[in-house]
Design a protein around this motif. Sequence first.
Motif, PDB file in Angstrom:
ATOM      1  N   GLN A   3      -7.266  10.012  -7.147  1.00 12.88           N
ATOM      2  CA  GLN A   3      -6.826   8.776  -7.866  1.00 12.88           C
ATOM      3  C   GLN A   3      -7.369   7.512  -7.301  1.00 12.88           C
ATOM      4  O   GLN A   3      -7.605   6.565  -8.083  1.00 12.88           O
ATOM      5  CB  GLN A   3      -5.013   8.412  -7.608  1.00 12.88           C
ATOM      6  CG  GLN A   3      -4.571   7.472  -8.228  1.00 12.88           C
ATOM      7  CD  GLN A   3      -4.380   7.514  -9.704  1.00 12.88           C
ATOM      8  OE1 GLN A   3      -4.317   8.451 -10.237  1.00 12.88           O
ATOM      9  NE2 GLN A   3      -4.852   6.233 -10.173  1.00 12.88           N
ATOM     10  N   ILE A   4      -7.787   7.468  -5.950  1.00 18.64           N
ATOM     11  CA  ILE A   4      -8.627   6.413  -5.578  1.00 18.64           C
ATOM     12  C   ILE A   4      -9.754   6.468  -6.026  1.00 18.64           C
ATOM     13  O   ILE A   4     -10.409   5.355  -6.345  1.00 18.64           O
ATOM     14  CB  ILE A   4      -8.423   6.405  -3.886  1.00 18.64           C
ATOM     15  CG1 ILE A   4      -7.119   6.462  -3.386  1.00 18.64           C
ATOM     16  CG2 ILE A   4      -9.317   5.324  -3.122  1.00 18.64           C
ATOM     17  CD1 ILE A   4      -6.979   6.982  -1.910  1.00 18.64           C
ATOM     18  N   HIS A  14       1.457   7.473  -6.723  1.00 18.37           N
ATOM     19  CA  HIS A  14       0.653   8.352  -6.962  1.00 18.37           C
ATOM     20  C   HIS A  14       0.735   9.781  -6.377  1.00 18.37           C
ATOM     21  O   HIS A  14       0.280  10.842  -6.815  1.00 18.37           O
ATOM     22  CB  HIS A  14      -0.947   7.898  -6.668  1.00 18.37           C
ATOM     23  CG  HIS A  14      -1.220   6.717  -7.529  1.00 18.37           C
ATOM     24  ND1 HIS A  14      -1.359   6.967  -8.858  1.00 18.37           N
ATOM     25  CD2 HIS A  14      -1.442   5.344  -7.316  1.00 18.37           C
ATOM     26  CE1 HIS A  14      -1.853   5.748  -9.616  1.00 18.37           C
ATOM     27  NE2 HIS A  14      -1.738   4.826  -8.415  1.00 18.37           N
ATOM     28  N   THR A  15       1.456   9.578  -5.394  1.00 12.22           N
ATOM     29  CA  THR A  15       1.692  11.020  -4.761  1.00 12.22           C
ATOM     30  C   THR A  15       2.901  11.666  -5.572  1.00 12.22           C
ATOM     31  O   THR A  15       2.593  12.897  -5.938  1.00 12.22           O
ATOM     32  CB  THR A  15       2.663  10.832  -3.396  1.00 12.22           C
ATOM     33  OG1 THR A  15       1.874  10.247  -2.328  1.00 12.22           O
ATOM     34  CG2 THR A  15       3.459  12.089  -2.936  1.00 12.22           C
ATOM     35  N   HIS A  51      -7.168  -2.923  -1.354  1.00  7.79           N
ATOM     36  CA  HIS A  51      -7.932  -2.625  -0.120  1.00  7.79           C
ATOM     37  C   HIS A  51      -9.393  -2.694  -0.310  1.00  7.79           C
ATOM     38  O   HIS A  51     -10.188  -2.834   0.845  1.00  7.79           O
ATOM     39  CB  HIS A  51      -7.823  -0.857   0.193  1.00  7.79           C
ATOM     40  CG  HIS A  51      -6.322  -0.305   0.266  1.00  7.79           C
ATOM     41  ND1 HIS A  51      -6.021  -0.626   1.547  1.00  7.79           N
ATOM     42  CD2 HIS A  51      -5.777   0.254  -0.435  1.00  7.79           C
ATOM     43  CE1 HIS A  51      -4.481  -0.032   1.516  1.00  7.79           C
ATOM     44  NE2 HIS A  51      -4.463   0.722   0.496  1.00  7.79           N
ATOM     45  N   GLY A  52      -9.848  -3.287  -1.547  1.00  8.69           N
ATOM     46  CA  GLY A  52     -11.193  -3.250  -1.739  1.00  8.69           C
ATOM     47  C   GLY A  52     -11.961  -1.984  -1.972  1.00  8.69           C
ATOM     48  O   GLY A  52     -11.603  -0.919  -1.412  1.00  8.69           O
ATOM     49  N   PRO A 100       0.919  -1.111   0.072  1.00  4.50           N
ATOM     50  CA  PRO A 100      -0.128  -0.063  -0.288  1.00  4.50           C
ATOM     51  C   PRO A 100       0.735   1.183  -0.093  1.00  4.50           C
ATOM     52  O   PRO A 100       0.463   2.417  -0.605  1.00  4.50           O
ATOM     53  CB  PRO A 100      -0.757  -0.110   1.515  1.00  4.50           C
ATOM     54  CG  PRO A 100      -0.979  -1.587   1.587  1.00  4.50           C
ATOM     55  CD  PRO A 100       0.449  -2.195   0.990  1.00  4.50           C
ATOM     56  N   GLN A 101       2.003   1.404   0.753  1.00  2.00           N
ATOM     57  CA  GLN A 101       2.807   2.540   0.799  1.00  2.00           C
ATOM     58  C   GLN A 101       3.552   2.697  -0.397  1.00  2.00           C
ATOM     59  O   GLN A 101       3.454   3.918  -0.970  1.00  2.00           O
ATOM     60  CB  GLN A 101       3.943   2.303   1.842  1.00  2.00           C
ATOM     61  CG  GLN A 101       4.666   3.424   1.996  1.00  2.00           C
ATOM     62  CD  GLN A 101       4.035   4.829   2.486  1.00  2.00           C
ATOM     63  OE1 GLN A 101       3.314   4.621   3.445  1.00  2.00           O
ATOM     64  NE2 GLN A 101       4.488   5.509   1.639  1.00  2.00           N
ATOM     65  N   GLU A 102       3.869   1.668  -1.104  1.00  2.00           N
ATOM     66  CA  GLU A 102       4.409   1.814  -2.720  1.00  2.00           C
ATOM     67  C   GLU A 102       3.334   2.369  -3.634  1.00  2.00           C
ATOM     68  O   GLU A 102       3.777   3.357  -4.396  1.00  2.00           O
ATOM     69  CB  GLU A 102       4.935   0.522  -3.084  1.00  2.00           C
ATOM     70  CG  GLU A 102       6.315   0.096  -2.450  1.00  2.00           C
ATOM     71  CD  GLU A 102       6.605  -1.138  -3.057  1.00  2.00           C
ATOM     72  OE1 GLU A 102       7.839  -1.512  -3.041  1.00  2.00           O
ATOM     73  OE2 GLU A 102       5.933  -2.180  -3.444  1.00  2.00           O
TER      74      GLU A 102
END
Lengths: 292, 292
Positions: free
Chosen positions: B219-220, B178-179, B251-252, B171-173
Amino acid sequence: MNPEMDRLLREYRDYIEDYLKNNCFVYPQEPQQVLFDAMRYSLLAGGKRLRPVFVFDFCRMCGGDWKQAAPFAAAVEMVHTYSLIHDDLPCMDNDDYRRGRLTNHKVYGEAMAVLAGDALLTGAFSALATADLDAETRIQGVKILSRCAGELGMVGGQVLDMQSESRECTPQEVEDIHTRKTAALIQAACCLGVLAGGGSSEQMDSAKTFAHSLGLAFQIRDDILDVIGNAEELGKAVGADGNKNTFVQLHGVDACQEMVRIYSQKAEAALAAFPDHRFMESLCRGLINRNH
Amino acid sequence: MNPEMDRLLREYRDYIEDYLKNNCFVYPQEPQQVLFDAMRYSLLAGGKRLRPVFVFDFCRMCGGDWKQAAPFAAAVEMVHTYSLIHDDLPCMDNDDYRRGRLTNHKVYGEAMAVLAGDALLTGAFSALATADLDAETRIQGVKILSRCAGELGMVGGQVLDMQSESRECTPQEVEDIHTRKTAALIQAACCLGVLAGGGSSEQMDSAKTFAHSLGLAFQIRDDILDVIGNAEELGKAVGADGNKNTFVQLHGVDACQEMVRIYSQKAEAALAAFPDHRFMESLCRGLINRNH
């Protein structure tokens, strides 16, 4: 070139090599290392570092501390490097080798080569903006480099060159191509040096004349070598530019040799605006006569 | 969005459209018209002009004259446009259409598309450098844009995204990708607006937080729409990002909807640093909820 001149040339080259190696795109903590590798693969591939040498020596000739101009010198070299990476792409010149090494896209793939070029171009402006010079000087630097490298300068010349391949050009058109494609970035280098050294507007104009004349002398000399030179010295296949509109095809070898002489003289004459120009004069003579 | 907000949005958009159309890459006397055509084909292809709107409104919120920030707004849009042209290339995403029109390389060829992108990127820095703002402001603008667009920002994110395609990411990657890839250029837009408007360093920090949060919310939300949305509204094939590491796959959908809510709230909270932020708040709500 006498030993004193030779020592100064080595000093300039060593300084830019160290600067690029130690200060540019080194971020051990970031995850996108392959991008930095691709950028540094081409940026640190050697070469004569002519453009940085121009930046340094025009700064010195104007009485400036040339080491302070290192970010400007690095910026011009980044733009030069990005242009080579993109020029070598399959959709452009499709070259597998440059200076005896695999081209960027042959090592890192096309997508990475496009991005490495983009990041080098972006990084050039970052280098200008973070130089240890006052804001007015830095923003003038951005103006000079963006104009010389952009749609009216280097990229514009590249487009004119591509378009010329399918038709016959006039002598003026061929000169226009090389004024933009080759001379514009040399002009950026010389003008950035004058700027960093605090030169006068007369010196800025002389630097432009010098760069334009020297750029054309270079290009015509290259065209001559392409016909009569030997492949080993140039590092590329003789006659590779066969289909293009070259100065030699338009004017013939003899007239071109005369043109090189005239442009070289014009470049040397422009150096009169700079008190101590022996190094630059000697460098140019060496460059123009190197392979004759 | 109420009529007053809607009027301001239209005013911003009309202003940047006119500015780009009339001031950018118009040189009737130059021979490389095909390059200018290729650059303007993509630069004037419409779109929401979100980044210019951010530049304008952050300038206005800081008490500045937002029309003065037009060169900054144009610069961000040029960088955004160049990134789309290069992203669409066969060696990258290989897209034939964008916003219902043929992509740049399908119209002008790959070589010209590479060069048009290069010239737009270069032109962005020229636009910053020639803005009618003091030298210190302009050079800070160059720093902001080059950092956000370069190897540590947008281009770096593009590389991380490419590398992620062949493996599973944490998740961090995915957030890191996207950051850089999406949020960094939005951040450049907001910060350039604060800069042009003479905002405080506290407002600059708030603009960064706002842009980062909004960029991730965008993005999400895009990832969610890619799974549950309909193709017509998004303008691309649903599930086209199938193989990639998306927020939804990690994450779903439910957790992602909650993440969009949290990031949107964080973005809105950051707007408290700006006295009159009703327009920006209303714009963001409209953007995030548009397709739900």
